[in-house]
Motif scaffolding. Structure first.
Motif, PDB file in Angstrom:
ATOM      1  N   ASN A  32       0.888  -1.116  -0.004  1.00  0.00           N
ATOM      2  CA  ASN A  32       0.073   0.063  -0.119  1.00  0.00           C
ATOM      3  C   ASN A  32       0.864   1.175  -0.006  1.00  0.00           C
ATOM      4  N   PRO A  33       1.522   1.579  -1.100  1.00  0.00           N
ATOM      5  CA  PRO A  33       2.589   2.534  -1.118  1.00  0.00           C
ATOM      6  C   PRO A  33       2.101   3.675  -0.803  1.00  0.00           C
ATOM      7  N   GLN A  34       3.021   4.617   0.022  1.00  0.00           N
ATOM      8  CA  GLN A  34       2.600   5.826   0.385  1.00  0.00           C
ATOM      9  C   GLN A  34       3.489   7.135  -0.452  1.00  0.00           C
ATOM     10  N   ALA A  35       4.412   6.740  -1.430  1.00  0.00           N
ATOM     11  CA  ALA A  35       5.201   7.328  -2.322  1.00  0.00           C
ATOM     12  C   ALA A  35       5.307   6.413  -3.417  1.00  0.00           C
ATOM     13  N   PRO A  36       5.810   7.122  -4.506  1.00  0.00           N
ATOM     14  CA  PRO A  36       6.089   6.438  -5.758  1.00  0.00           C
ATOM     15  C   PRO A  36       7.160   5.071  -5.394  1.00  0.00           C
ATOM     16  N   ALA A  78      18.639   9.336  -4.422  1.00  0.00           N
ATOM     17  CA  ALA A  78      19.780   9.751  -3.344  1.00  0.00           C
ATOM     18  C   ALA A  78      19.898  11.244  -3.408  1.00  0.00           C
ATOM     19  N   GLU A  79      20.116  11.635  -4.140  1.00  0.00           N
ATOM     20  CA  GLU A  79      20.519  13.126  -4.213  1.00  0.00           C
ATOM     21  C   GLU A  79      19.478  14.184  -4.051  1.00  0.00           C
ATOM     22  N   LYS A  80      18.320  13.876  -4.644  1.00  0.00           N
ATOM     23  CA  LYS A  80      16.913  14.589  -4.192  1.00  0.00           C
ATOM     24  C   LYS A  80      16.503  14.378  -2.910  1.00  0.00           C
ATOM     25  N   GLY A  81      16.643  13.263  -2.411  1.00  0.00           N
ATOM     26  CA  GLY A  81      16.385  13.027  -0.899  1.00  0.00           C
ATOM     27  C   GLY A  81      15.145  11.747  -0.877  1.00  0.00           C
ATOM     28  N   TYR A  82      15.257  11.260   0.408  1.00  0.00           N
ATOM     29  CA  TYR A  82      14.380  10.197   0.625  1.00  0.00           C
ATOM     30  C   TYR A  82      14.175  10.429   2.115  1.00  0.00           C
ATOM     31  N   ARG A  83      13.227   9.501   2.664  1.00  0.00           N
ATOM     32  CA  ARG A  83      12.687   9.437   3.865  1.00  0.00           C
ATOM     33  C   ARG A  83      12.778   7.969   4.418  1.00  0.00           C
ATOM     34  N   ILE A  84      13.546   7.498   5.551  1.00  0.00           N
ATOM     35  CA  ILE A  84      13.526   6.252   6.051  1.00  0.00           C
ATOM     36  C   ILE A  84      12.686   6.332   7.536  1.00  0.00           C
ATOM     37  N   VAL A  85      11.854   5.561   7.649  1.00  0.00           N
ATOM     38  CA  VAL A  85      10.934   5.498   8.780  1.00  0.00           C
ATOM     39  C   VAL A  85      11.017   4.227   9.422  1.00  0.00           C
ATOM     40  N   LEU A  86      11.104   4.449  10.853  1.00  0.00           N
ATOM     41  CA  LEU A  86      11.087   2.963  11.541  1.00  0.00           C
ATOM     42  C   LEU A  86      10.135   3.293  12.861  1.00  0.00           C
ATOM     43  N   ASN A  87       8.754   2.858  12.422  1.00  0.00           N
ATOM     44  CA  ASN A  87       7.756   3.086  13.515  1.00  0.00           C
ATOM     45  C   ASN A  87       8.056   1.947  14.620  1.00  0.00           C
ATOM     46  N   HIS A 100      10.763  -3.394  10.796  1.00  0.00           N
ATOM     47  CA  HIS A 100      10.917  -2.920   9.297  1.00  0.00           C
ATOM     48  C   HIS A 100      11.396  -1.420   9.217  1.00  0.00           C
ATOM     49  N   PHE A 101      12.270  -1.044   8.467  1.00  0.00           N
ATOM     50  CA  PHE A 101      12.386   0.307   7.988  1.00  0.00           C
ATOM     51  C   PHE A 101      11.506   0.647   6.555  1.00  0.00           C
ATOM     52  N   HIS A 102      11.043   1.688   6.647  1.00  0.00           N
ATOM     53  CA  HIS A 102      10.419   2.086   5.381  1.00  0.00           C
ATOM     54  C   HIS A 102      11.226   3.199   4.457  1.00  0.00           C
ATOM     55  N   LEU A 103      11.634   2.800   3.306  1.00  0.00           N
ATOM     56  CA  LEU A 103      12.202   3.862   2.662  1.00  0.00           C
ATOM     57  C   LEU A 103      11.487   4.524   1.514  1.00  0.00           C
ATOM     58  N   LEU A 104      11.038   5.538   1.534  1.00  0.00           N
ATOM     59  CA  LEU A 104      10.089   6.270   0.893  1.00  0.00           C
ATOM     60  C   LEU A 104      10.930   7.384  -0.134  1.00  0.00           C
ATOM     61  N   GLY A 105      10.532   7.664  -1.120  1.00  0.00           N
ATOM     62  CA  GLY A 105      11.075   8.495  -2.137  1.00  0.00           C
ATOM     63  C   GLY A 105      10.138   9.040  -3.274  1.00  0.00           C
ATOM     64  N   ARG A 106      10.917   9.705  -4.192  1.00  0.00           N
ATOM     65  CA  ARG A 106      10.252  10.055  -5.423  1.00  0.00           C
ATOM     66  C   ARG A 106       9.130  10.958  -5.341  1.00  0.00           C
ATOM     67  N   ARG A 107       8.917  11.614  -4.168  1.00  0.00           N
ATOM     68  CA  ARG A 107       7.973  12.736  -4.016  1.00  0.00           C
ATOM     69  C   ARG A 107       8.506  13.629  -2.819  1.00  0.00           C
ATOM     70  N   ARG A 108       7.914  14.925  -2.856  1.00  0.00           N
ATOM     71  CA  ARG A 108       8.245  15.777  -1.792  1.00  0.00           C
ATOM     72  C   ARG A 108       7.628  15.324  -0.494  1.00  0.00           C
ATOM     73  N   MET A 109       8.523  15.328   0.691  1.00  0.00           N
ATOM     74  CA  MET A 109       7.833  14.780   1.969  1.00  0.00           C
ATOM     75  C   MET A 109       7.430  15.944   2.916  1.00  0.00           C
ATOM     76  N   HIS A 110       6.619  15.760   3.829  1.00  0.00           N
ATOM     77  CA  HIS A 110       6.079  16.772   4.438  1.00  0.00           C
ATOM     78  C   HIS A 110       6.552  16.650   5.931  1.00  0.00           C
ATOM     79  N   TRP A 111       6.664  17.710   6.898  1.00  0.00           N
ATOM     80  CA  TRP A 111       7.164  17.820   8.121  1.00  0.00           C
ATOM     81  C   TRP A 111       6.488  18.835   8.851  1.00  0.00           C
ATOM     82  N   PRO A 112       5.841  18.545  10.070  1.00  0.00           N
ATOM     83  CA  PRO A 112       5.957  17.156  10.761  1.00  0.00           C
ATOM     84  C   PRO A 112       5.117  16.184  10.153  1.00  0.00           C
ATOM     85  N   PRO A 113       5.243  14.979  10.363  1.00  0.00           N
ATOM     86  CA  PRO A 113       4.584  13.855  10.131  1.00  0.00           C
ATOM     87  C   PRO A 113       3.258  13.811  10.840  1.00  0.00           C
ATOM     88  N   GLY A 114       2.301  12.921  10.546  1.00  0.00           N
ATOM     89  CA  GLY A 114       1.001  13.157  11.156  1.00  0.00           C
ATOM     90  C   GLY A 114       0.965  12.195  12.359  1.00  0.00           C
TER      91      GLY A 114
END
Ligand code: 5GP
Ligand code: ZN
Length: 114
Positions: A32-36, A78-87, A100-114
């Protein structure tokens, strides 16, 4: 571990779109991808969450993180950036209790997370 969905993916009892695997870990696309790009990286050994990783197993954490970095490089994000999440545990939103680590990328992320 019985009844762990990620252990079943490791044991090939249920299918997954696997991106990478070695003797210590596997990485596969989130169902259920949350990013491309949304890839999960998990150790083969079952630990419910970060709280359950013993000191003597700490190397698995750096292995998973550096593999996430390598996959990000290979995917060209890698250059544009990505997010790693560990809930970790309920308040974080952790739903699958196999670390599990989530690796998310290929879109602009928001902060703070929900
Ligand atoms: P959590 O909320 O525990 O940090 O993240 C669990 C993640 O596992 C979610 O992003 C969810 O979409 C993913 N997921 C749950 N079940 C499956 C599955 O059977 N296959 C795959 N590929 N991903 C799953
Ligand atoms: Zn498991």
């Amino acid at each position: 571990m019985e009844d762990c969905i990620f252990c079943k993916i490791i044991n090939k009892e249920i299918p997954a779109s696997i991106v990478f695997e070695d003797e210590k870990m596997i990485a596969f696309n989130d169902i259920n991808p949350q990013a491309p790009i949304h890839i999960l990286l998990i150790p083969r050994e079952h630990f419910a969450s970060l709280n359950d990783i013993p000191e003597e197993k700490k190397n698995i954490l750096s292995h998973l993180l550096l593999k996430a970095r390598q996959i990000a490089q290979e995917k060209g994000i890698a250059e544009k950036g990505y997010r790693i999440v560990l809930n970790t545990e309920k308040d974080s939103g952790q739903e699958v209790f196999h670390i599990h680590f989530h690796l998310l990328g290929r879109r602009r992320m928001h902060w703070p997370p929900g």
